[in-house]
Design an enzyme around this catalytic site. Structure first.
Site, mmCIF file in Angstrom:
data_model
loop_
_atom_site.group_PDB
_atom_site.id
_atom_site.type_symbol
_atom_site.label_atom_id
_atom_site.label_comp_id
_atom_site.label_asym_id
_atom_site.label_seq_id
_atom_site.Cartn_x
_atom_site.Cartn_y
_atom_site.Cartn_z
ATOM 1 C CB ILE A 104 7.844 -1.712 68.606
ATOM 2 C CG1 ILE A 104 8.981 -1.302 69.563
ATOM 3 C CG2 ILE A 104 6.666 -0.736 68.713
ATOM 4 C CD1 ILE A 104 9.668 -0.004 69.198
ATOM 5 C CG HIS B 5 9.280 -11.938 68.889
ATOM 6 N ND1 HIS B 5 9.343 -10.721 68.254
ATOM 7 C CD2 HIS B 5 8.010 -12.046 69.371
ATOM 8 C CE1 HIS B 5 8.171 -10.115 68.346
ATOM 9 N NE2 HIS B 5 7.340 -10.903 69.003
ATOM 10 C CB CYS C 275 2.788 -9.027 59.281
ATOM 11 S SG CYS C 275 3.842 -8.667 60.698
ATOM 12 C CB ALA D 75 6.828 -6.235 63.656
ATOM 13 C CB ILE D 76 3.609 -2.022 65.536
ATOM 14 C CG1 ILE D 76 4.766 -1.036 65.372
ATOM 15 C CG2 ILE D 76 2.648 -1.538 66.631
ATOM 16 C CD1 ILE D 76 4.327 0.334 64.909
#
Length: 241
Positions: A183, A96, A200, A169-170
Site C-alpha cells: 500500500i 511513488h 490507476c 493506493a493498493i
C-alpha cells in the site's frame, strides 16, 4: 457513504494458529525501487522456505512511476520525467516519491486466509482505520481498489456525484500464497507529480494527501497509526532494524 460488495468480508486476518509476530521494519531515507523489489522477492522465497518471518516494511522511494500488470502504455503521459519500472504487481500506473509512506506487506496467507479478495478488503480496512485516527473518513469503492475521501470543497467532475480523491493506493502480488508489494498513503507528497500518468487508469477522480486535506502530519505520526491499525487486523508486530 457508498456500500460495496467487499464491505461484508471479514477484516480479521490474524493467523489461524500461534505464530511469531510480524516483523515491523522502517527504513530511513529513500530506497531505490530495484533494491526494494529484490528485497521483497528474496523475502518471499525465505518465508516460503520457513527461514524468515512475515514482515511489513515501511519506506519512501525517490520519485518514480511503476507499471502494474494491467497498465495501459497510453496512461504514461510524460514518459521521461521520472524513471518507470515494471512492478509485476496488480494494477496500473502509479507514482511513488518522497512524502508518501509505502508499506510493503510480506505475509503468508496460508497461515491466515487464502482469499485474495478478502485480503485486499483487509488492506483497505487497515488504511481506513489508520486515517480514522486523524479524523479522516476513508472509503472504499465498488469499482476502484484503494481508499478515497469525499471532497465537498471541490466541484463535482461527474454531475450529481460529489468530488472525491484517492489518498491511498493498493497493489499486491501473491506468490505461493505469500504476499508482497502493498500500500501507499500520500502524506505530504508533491501531487503535481501525478500529472505524468493517469493514476490507476482513473480519469474522473483526483489524488490527495494528508497535507492537501489540511493536516500537516509527519511520516512518524502515520507510522504509529499504521502500526496500531495493523495489529487490530493482522495481529502483533515486533520492531526490527
Amino acid at each position: 457513504m457508498q456500500h460495496t460488495s467487499r464491505d461484508h468480508l471479514s477484516y480479521n486476518f490474524k493467523t489461524t494458529a500461534p505464530h511469531p509476530p510480524v516483523e515491523w521494519k522502517i527504513s530511513d531515507g529513500l530506497v531505490e525501487y530495484p533494491e526494494a523489489l529484490r528485497y521483497m522477492q528474496k523475502r518471499v522465497e525465505n518465508i516460503y522456505a520457513k527461514i524468515a518471518h512475515e514482515q511489513v516494511w515501511l519506506l519512501e522511494h525517490p520519485s518514480l512511476y511503476t507499471a502494474g500488470t494491467s497498465a495501459n502504455k497510453n496512461d504514461l503521459l510524460i514518459p521521461h520525467v521520472f524513471p518507470v519500472y515494471e512492478a509485476g504487481r496488480g494494477g496500473e500506473f502509479t507514482y511513488h516519491g518522497p512524502g508518501q509512506r509505502i508499506a510493503y506487506i510480506m505475509l503468508d496467507l496460508k497461515r491466515r486466509k487464502q482469499d485474495i479478495r478478502a485480503f485486499i478488503s483487509a488492506l483497505e480496512q487497515w488504511i481506513i482505520q489508520t486515517l480514522a485516527q486523524f479524523n479522516i473518513k476513508g472509503e472504499r469503492r465498488e469499482d476502484r481498489i484503494g481508499v478515497w475521501v469525499v471532497r465537498p470543497d471541490r466541484p463535482s467532475i461527474i454531475s450529481g456525484i460529489p468530488a472525491e480523491d484517492k489518498i491511498a493506493a493498493i497493489g499486491i502480488r501473491v506468490r505461493k500464497w505469500i504476499s508482497f508489494h502493498g500500500i501507499s498513503i500520500n502524506v505530504d507528497t508533491d501531487l503535481t507529480h501525478y500529472s505524468g500518468i493517469v493514476p490507476c487508469g482513473i480519469t474522473n477522480h483526483g489524488v490527495t494527501s494528508l497535507l492537501d486535506l489540511g493536516l500537516p502530519i509527519t511520516i512518524h505520526d502515520v507510522d504509529n497509526a499504521l502500526k496500531k491499525a495493523f495489529e487490530q487486523i493482522f495481529g502483533p508486530t515486533i520492531d526490527v532494524s
